[in-house]
Design a protein around this motif. Structure first.
Motif, mmCIF file in Angstrom:
data_model
loop_
_atom_site.group_PDB
_atom_site.id
_atom_site.type_symbol
_atom_site.label_atom_id
_atom_site.label_comp_id
_atom_site.label_asym_id
_atom_site.label_seq_id
_atom_site.Cartn_x
_atom_site.Cartn_y
_atom_site.Cartn_z
ATOM 1 N N GLU A 20 -1.778 4.143 -10.767
ATOM 2 C CA GLU A 20 -0.463 4.759 -10.564
ATOM 3 C C GLU A 20 -0.360 6.070 -11.341
ATOM 4 O O GLU A 20 0.210 7.053 -10.863
ATOM 5 N N ALA A 23 -2.321 8.612 -9.415
ATOM 6 C CA ALA A 23 -1.550 9.068 -8.249
ATOM 7 C C ALA A 23 -0.494 10.078 -8.668
ATOM 8 O O ALA A 23 -0.288 11.092 -7.982
ATOM 9 N N ASP A 27 -0.383 13.862 -7.415
ATOM 10 C CA ASP A 27 0.851 14.388 -6.815
ATOM 11 C C ASP A 27 1.254 15.694 -7.480
ATOM 12 O O ASP A 27 1.688 16.636 -6.820
ATOM 13 N N GLN A 92 9.225 11.652 3.788
ATOM 14 C CA GLN A 92 8.021 10.833 3.892
ATOM 15 C C GLN A 92 6.940 11.546 4.711
ATOM 16 O O GLN A 92 5.778 11.570 4.318
ATOM 17 N N ARG A 95 5.465 14.529 2.649
ATOM 18 C CA ARG A 95 4.517 14.109 1.613
ATOM 19 C C ARG A 95 3.184 13.671 2.227
ATOM 20 O O ARG A 95 2.126 13.984 1.705
ATOM 21 N N ALA A 96 3.250 12.947 3.355
ATOM 22 C CA ALA A 96 2.020 12.491 4.013
ATOM 23 C C ALA A 96 1.206 13.676 4.525
ATOM 24 O O ALA A 96 -0.015 13.735 4.332
ATOM 25 N N ARG A 99 -0.246 15.684 1.529
ATOM 26 C CA ARG A 99 -1.405 15.003 0.940
ATOM 27 C C ARG A 99 -2.639 15.210 1.808
ATOM 28 O O ARG A 99 -3.724 15.474 1.298
ATOM 29 N N TRP A 154 -5.708 8.077 -2.175
ATOM 30 C CA TRP A 154 -4.453 8.752 -2.517
ATOM 31 C C TRP A 154 -3.876 9.462 -1.292
ATOM 32 O O TRP A 154 -2.681 9.377 -1.024
ATOM 33 N N ASP A 157 -2.259 7.205 0.990
ATOM 34 C CA ASP A 157 -1.150 6.499 0.336
ATOM 35 C C ASP A 157 -1.384 4.989 0.352
ATOM 36 O O ASP A 157 -0.482 4.212 0.594
ATOM 37 N N ASP A 158 -2.627 4.591 0.098
ATOM 38 C CA ASP A 158 -3.031 3.191 0.080
ATOM 39 C C ASP A 158 -3.192 2.752 -1.370
ATOM 40 O O ASP A 158 -4.210 3.034 -2.008
ATOM 41 N N ASP A 159 -2.198 2.076 -1.886
ATOM 42 C CA ASP A 159 -2.156 1.695 -3.296
ATOM 43 C C ASP A 159 -3.290 0.742 -3.672
ATOM 44 O O ASP A 159 -3.917 0.900 -4.715
#
Length: 191
Positions: A20, A23, A27, A92, A95-96, A99, A154, A157-159
Motif C-alpha cells: 500500500e 502504491a 501514485d 475512477q 486514474r485508470a 496509470r 499497480w 489496480d490489482d491489490d
C-alpha cells in the motif's frame, strides 16, 4: 511466509502494508491532477484528459466511463453538471487511464536500465507497544532492480497482485528479516 498469519496491531503497533505504501509512492510519481474534481477546473482538466484523443476515449470507455459525447460537451460548456455518481466515474476512469499511460515511463525510470532504484523501508510505529512486546526493527535500504510485476500490478489496480509482486520481487531480498517489513510507516524511493 513468516509474518502473514500474525494479528498485526494486537499490541498497539501502527503502520500500513508495504504494498500500500508502494502504491501511494507510485501514485505520487504518476502526477495526478491536484485540483479536486468538485472544482470546475479539476473537472475540465479530467474531461480534457479523457477525451483529447481517440486512444484516451477508448481507454476511458474501457475503464468504465460511458458518458455520451453530447453529455460531455454539455459538461465542458458548463450548461449541465455531472451527478455525484458521474463525478466518481470520471475520477475512477481518469486514474485508470493515467496509470496506464505513465506505467511504461515509470517502469523505465525505476528499472534504470538494470541498475534499479534505492528503496527506503521505514519500520512500523511501535510507540504504543509496551516495552516487553516491542521488537527490534530498524530503517533499512535496498536496491530493487525488478519493477516489472510491481508496476504492472499497480497500473492494473490489482491489490493482491501488487502485494505478491512486492513481497516476491523486493521484500524477500531483505534476508531473514523480510517479515518484519510487511507493515511499515513509509516506503520511499527517489526515482
Amino acid at each position: 511466509m513468516p509474518e502473514r498469519n500474525l494479528d498485526f496491531g494486537k499490541f498497539g503497533a501502527r503502520g500500513i502494508k508495504g504494498h500500500e505504501a508502494v502504491a501511494r509512492q507510485l501514485d505520487a510519481l504518476a502526477g495526478y491532477i491536484a485540483t479536486p474534481i468538485t472544482a470546475r477546473r479539476g473537472l475540465l482538466a479530467r474531461l480534457h484528459y479523457l477525451t483529447r484523443t481517440d486512444h484516451a476515449r477508448a481507454a476511458a470507455r474501457e475503464a468504465g466511463f460511458t458518458a455520451t459525447p453530447r453529455t460531455i460537451r454539455a459538461w465542458l460548456a458548463g450548461t449541465r453538471s455531472p451527478s455525484r455518481a458521474n463525478l466518481a466515474a470520471i475520477e475512477q476512469a481518469y486514474r485508470a487511464v493515467r496509470r496506464e499511460n505513465v506505467a511504461r515511463y515509470l517502469l523505465a525510470r525505476l528499472n534504470r536500465e538494470g541498475r534499479g532504484t534505492r528503496v527506503e523501508f521505514h519500520p512500523l510505529n511501535q510507540s504504543q507497544v509496551t516495552r516487553s512486546h516491542q521488537r527490534a526493527v530498524e530503517y533499512r535500504t535496498l536496491n530493487v532492480r525488478h519493477w516489472d510485476r510491481i508496476v504492472a500490478a499497480w497500473a492494473a489496480d490489482d491489490d493482491a497482485a501488487l502485494d505478491t509482486a512486492w513481497v516476491d520481487d523486493a521484500v524477500v531480498d531483505l534476508g531473514s528479516q523480510w517479515g518484519q517489513y510487511e507493515h511499515v510507516t513509509h516506503i520511499g524511493f527517489a526515482a
